[in-house]
Design a protein around this motif. Sequence first.
Motif, PDB file in Angstrom:
ATOM      1  N   PHE A   1       0.842  -1.187   0.000  1.00  0.00           N
ATOM      2  CA  PHE A   1       0.000   0.000   0.000  1.00  0.00           C
ATOM      3  C   PHE A   1       0.880   1.240   0.000  1.00  0.00           C
ATOM      4  CE2 PHE A   1       1.118  -0.299   4.383  1.00  0.00           C
ATOM      5  CZ  PHE A   1       1.073   0.991   4.886  1.00  0.00           C
ATOM      6  N   THR A   2       0.284   2.366  -0.335  1.00  0.00           N
ATOM      7  CA  THR A   2       0.949   3.663  -0.274  1.00  0.00           C
ATOM      8  C   THR A   2       0.054   4.588   0.534  1.00  0.00           C
ATOM      9  OG1 THR A   2       1.936   3.359  -2.458  1.00  0.00           O
ATOM     10  CG2 THR A   2       1.803   5.620  -1.630  1.00  0.00           C
ATOM     11  N   MET A   3       0.633   5.259   1.517  1.00  0.00           N
ATOM     12  CA  MET A   3      -0.099   6.293   2.245  1.00  0.00           C
ATOM     13  C   MET A   3       0.327   7.623   1.634  1.00  0.00           C
ATOM     14  SD  MET A   3      -0.326   7.018   6.314  1.00  0.00           S
ATOM     15  CE  MET A   3      -1.446   8.256   6.944  1.00  0.00           C
ATOM     16  N   LEU A   4      -0.636   8.370   1.115  1.00  0.00           N
ATOM     17  CA  LEU A   4      -0.308   9.635   0.465  1.00  0.00           C
ATOM     18  C   LEU A   4       0.148  10.656   1.496  1.00  0.00           C
ATOM     19  CD1 LEU A   4      -3.074   9.847  -2.252  1.00  0.00           C
ATOM     20  CD2 LEU A   4      -0.789   8.905  -2.402  1.00  0.00           C
ATOM     21  N   PRO A   5       1.026  11.588   1.078  1.00  0.00           N
ATOM     22  CA  PRO A   5       1.639  12.507   2.039  1.00  0.00           C
ATOM     23  C   PRO A   5       0.738  13.633   2.548  1.00  0.00           C
ATOM     24  CG  PRO A   5       2.422  12.975  -0.179  1.00  0.00           C
ATOM     25  CD  PRO A   5       1.577  11.735  -0.269  1.00  0.00           C
ATOM     26  N   PHE A   6      -0.407  13.885   1.904  1.00  0.00           N
ATOM     27  CA  PHE A   6      -1.256  14.988   2.353  1.00  0.00           C
ATOM     28  C   PHE A   6      -1.905  14.665   3.696  1.00  0.00           C
ATOM     29  CE2 PHE A   6      -2.391  16.609  -2.196  1.00  0.00           C
ATOM     30  CZ  PHE A   6      -1.065  16.912  -2.406  1.00  0.00           C
ATOM     31  N   ARG A   7      -1.850  15.610   4.621  1.00  0.00           N
ATOM     32  CA  ARG A   7      -2.503  15.481   5.924  1.00  0.00           C
ATOM     33  C   ARG A   7      -3.273  16.755   6.192  1.00  0.00           C
ATOM     34  NH1 ARG A   7       0.170  11.632   4.854  1.00  0.00           N
ATOM     35  NH2 ARG A   7       1.330  10.236   6.169  1.00  0.00           N
ATOM     36  N   PRO A   8      -4.447  16.919   5.706  1.00  0.00           N
ATOM     37  CA  PRO A   8      -5.315  15.919   5.091  1.00  0.00           C
ATOM     38  C   PRO A   8      -5.469  16.104   3.578  1.00  0.00           C
ATOM     39  CG  PRO A   8      -6.673  17.716   5.867  1.00  0.00           C
ATOM     40  CD  PRO A   8      -5.225  18.088   6.159  1.00  0.00           C
ATOM     41  N   VAL A   9      -6.044  15.077   2.947  1.00  0.00           N
ATOM     42  CA  VAL A   9      -6.596  15.198   1.601  1.00  0.00           C
ATOM     43  C   VAL A   9      -7.936  15.888   1.793  1.00  0.00           C
ATOM     44  CG1 VAL A   9      -7.701  13.875  -0.244  1.00  0.00           C
ATOM     45  CG2 VAL A   9      -5.478  13.161   0.621  1.00  0.00           C
ATOM     46  N   LEU A  10      -8.206  16.916   1.007  1.00  0.00           N
ATOM     47  CA  LEU A  10      -9.460  17.663   1.147  1.00  0.00           C
ATOM     48  C   LEU A  10     -10.505  17.295   0.099  1.00  0.00           C
ATOM     49  CD1 LEU A  10      -7.909  21.132   1.990  1.00  0.00           C
ATOM     50  CD2 LEU A  10      -9.032  19.529   3.554  1.00  0.00           C
ATOM     51  N   GLN A  11     -10.038  16.719  -1.012  1.00  0.00           N
ATOM     52  CA  GLN A  11     -10.960  16.294  -2.067  1.00  0.00           C
ATOM     53  C   GLN A  11     -10.298  15.198  -2.874  1.00  0.00           C
ATOM     54  OE1 GLN A  11     -11.998  19.377  -4.906  1.00  0.00           O
ATOM     55  NE2 GLN A  11     -13.449  18.086  -5.971  1.00  0.00           N
ATOM     56  N   VAL A  12     -11.118  14.238  -3.329  1.00  0.00           N
ATOM     57  CA  VAL A  12     -10.666  13.188  -4.238  1.00  0.00           C
ATOM     58  C   VAL A  12     -11.510  13.334  -5.495  1.00  0.00           C
ATOM     59  CG1 VAL A  12     -10.394  10.706  -4.599  1.00  0.00           C
ATOM     60  CG2 VAL A  12     -10.186  11.663  -2.285  1.00  0.00           C
ATOM     61  N   ARG A  13     -10.832  13.371  -6.647  1.00  0.00           N
ATOM     62  CA  ARG A  13     -11.566  13.593  -7.893  1.00  0.00           C
ATOM     63  C   ARG A  13     -11.036  12.695  -9.002  1.00  0.00           C
ATOM     64  NH1 ARG A  13     -13.901  19.094 -10.046  1.00  0.00           N
ATOM     65  NH2 ARG A  13     -14.621  18.406 -12.071  1.00  0.00           N
ATOM     66  N   PRO A  14     -11.863  11.753  -9.487  1.00  0.00           N
ATOM     67  CA  PRO A  14     -11.456  10.932 -10.630  1.00  0.00           C
ATOM     68  C   PRO A  14     -11.535  11.730 -11.930  1.00  0.00           C
ATOM     69  CG  PRO A  14     -13.422  10.030  -9.534  1.00  0.00           C
ATOM     70  CD  PRO A  14     -13.146  11.359  -8.936  1.00  0.00           C
ATOM     71  N   VAL A  15     -10.527  11.555 -12.779  1.00  0.00           N
ATOM     72  CA  VAL A  15     -10.527  12.135 -14.126  1.00  0.00           C
ATOM     73  C   VAL A  15     -10.247  10.959 -15.070  1.00  0.00           C
ATOM     74  CG1 VAL A  15      -9.566  13.889 -15.667  1.00  0.00           C
ATOM     75  CG2 VAL A  15      -9.660  14.328 -13.212  1.00  0.00           C
ATOM     76  N   VAL A  16     -11.312  10.259 -15.425  1.00  0.00           N
ATOM     77  CA  VAL A  16     -11.206   9.013 -16.187  1.00  0.00           C
ATOM     78  C   VAL A  16     -10.541   9.213 -17.539  1.00  0.00           C
ATOM     79  CG1 VAL A  16     -12.535   7.118 -17.212  1.00  0.00           C
ATOM     80  CG2 VAL A  16     -13.195   8.039 -14.998  1.00  0.00           C
ATOM     81  N   GLU A  17     -10.888  10.286 -18.237  1.00  0.00           N
ATOM     82  CA  GLU A  17     -10.345  10.521 -19.579  1.00  0.00           C
ATOM     83  C   GLU A  17      -8.818  10.586 -19.568  1.00  0.00           C
ATOM     84  OE1 GLU A  17     -12.518  12.806 -18.061  1.00  0.00           O
ATOM     85  OE2 GLU A  17     -14.266  11.762 -18.847  1.00  0.00           O
ATOM     86  N   GLN A  18      -8.241  11.064 -18.482  1.00  0.00           N
ATOM     87  CA  GLN A  18      -6.783  11.185 -18.362  1.00  0.00           C
ATOM     88  C   GLN A  18      -6.180  10.025 -17.564  1.00  0.00           C
ATOM     89  OE1 GLN A  18      -5.503  13.527 -20.184  1.00  0.00           O
ATOM     90  NE2 GLN A  18      -7.492  14.408 -20.615  1.00  0.00           N
ATOM     91  N   GLY A  19      -7.025   9.133 -17.035  1.00  0.00           N
ATOM     92  CA  GLY A  19      -6.522   8.015 -16.232  1.00  0.00           C
ATOM     93  C   GLY A  19      -5.887   8.470 -14.934  1.00  0.00           C
ATOM     94  N   LEU A  20      -6.483   9.485 -14.293  1.00  0.00           N
ATOM     95  CA  LEU A  20      -5.918  10.051 -13.063  1.00  0.00           C
ATOM     96  C   LEU A  20      -6.948  10.103 -11.941  1.00  0.00           C
ATOM     97  CD1 LEU A  20      -4.053  13.143 -14.580  1.00  0.00           C
ATOM     98  CD2 LEU A  20      -3.024  10.964 -13.869  1.00  0.00           C
ATOM     99  N   LEU A  21      -6.474   9.873 -10.739  1.00  0.00           N
ATOM    100  CA  LEU A  21      -7.239  10.113  -9.526  1.00  0.00           C
ATOM    101  C   LEU A  21      -6.526  11.274  -8.841  1.00  0.00           C
ATOM    102  CD1 LEU A  21      -9.654   9.079  -7.885  1.00  0.00           C
ATOM    103  CD2 LEU A  21      -8.079   7.538  -6.692  1.00  0.00           C
ATOM    104  N   LEU A  22      -7.221  12.412  -8.705  1.00  0.00           N
ATOM    105  CA  LEU A  22      -6.607  13.618  -8.159  1.00  0.00           C
ATOM    106  C   LEU A  22      -6.890  13.744  -6.670  1.00  0.00           C
ATOM    107  CD1 LEU A  22      -7.551  16.203 -10.941  1.00  0.00           C
ATOM    108  CD2 LEU A  22      -5.480  14.797 -10.769  1.00  0.00           C
ATOM    109  N   PHE A  23      -5.861  14.165  -5.937  1.00  0.00           N
ATOM    110  CA  PHE A  23      -5.972  14.404  -4.502  1.00  0.00           C
ATOM    111  C   PHE A  23      -5.632  15.866  -4.249  1.00  0.00           C
ATOM    112  CE2 PHE A  23      -5.011   9.964  -5.077  1.00  0.00           C
ATOM    113  CZ  PHE A  23      -5.956   9.359  -4.265  1.00  0.00           C
ATOM    114  N   VAL A  24      -6.575  16.599  -3.690  1.00  0.00           N
ATOM    115  CA  VAL A  24      -6.405  18.018  -3.427  1.00  0.00           C
ATOM    116  C   VAL A  24      -6.030  18.199  -1.961  1.00  0.00           C
ATOM    117  CG1 VAL A  24      -7.525  20.286  -3.453  1.00  0.00           C
ATOM    118  CG2 VAL A  24      -8.108  18.579  -5.198  1.00  0.00           C
TER     119      VAL A  24
END
Length: 188
Positions: free
Chosen positions: A104-127
Amino acid sequence: MSAPVLDGTFPHTWKAEILSARPVILPARHYVYPRDVEEVERGALELLVRTNEPGAAPFLATCALGFRDPVVPTGVWSAPNPREMCAVAGGYAYIIDTAAPDRFTMLPFRPVLQVRPVVEQGLLLFVGNRTILAWAAAGTAWETKKLSDEGVTITGVEGEQLRGLGWNLITDKETPFTLDLQSGAQVR
């Protein structure tokens, strides 16, 4: 804590059930994220995960809670890699390989404020508060430079570009920005 989200936007090879509490009898396969952490005592997101792997038994994923604030997300998102699951517990984000849950990977943001899938680009964005991190099928795709002194807002995604706002301390104003979704570089 906000109501948990279950987002299956990307195709995936697993099913997750958000449990209201840890089962009295734990399944044979139980994983704690991050490993050996005291934060689980403050609370956790408990997930029962079943995969399409032949002969694989379900496993319990216990994801340590970050914050008990309704402004931070909690839930499960599918990821660009169909085997991976993104679990967010009170703003702490974990990318879990459901075929090998000890990875697993724990992302470095403390906290993540939003999660947004962008399927067309194959990305899961973490704000986060100051930057955005993009997760692709092979892992971290990019992370922006600082976009804000405190608070990033995505206002839209159009084609290869993401538009947003970041608060500027010097001017005390929301400043617009545009990012290239392939590289994370600021276009404007």
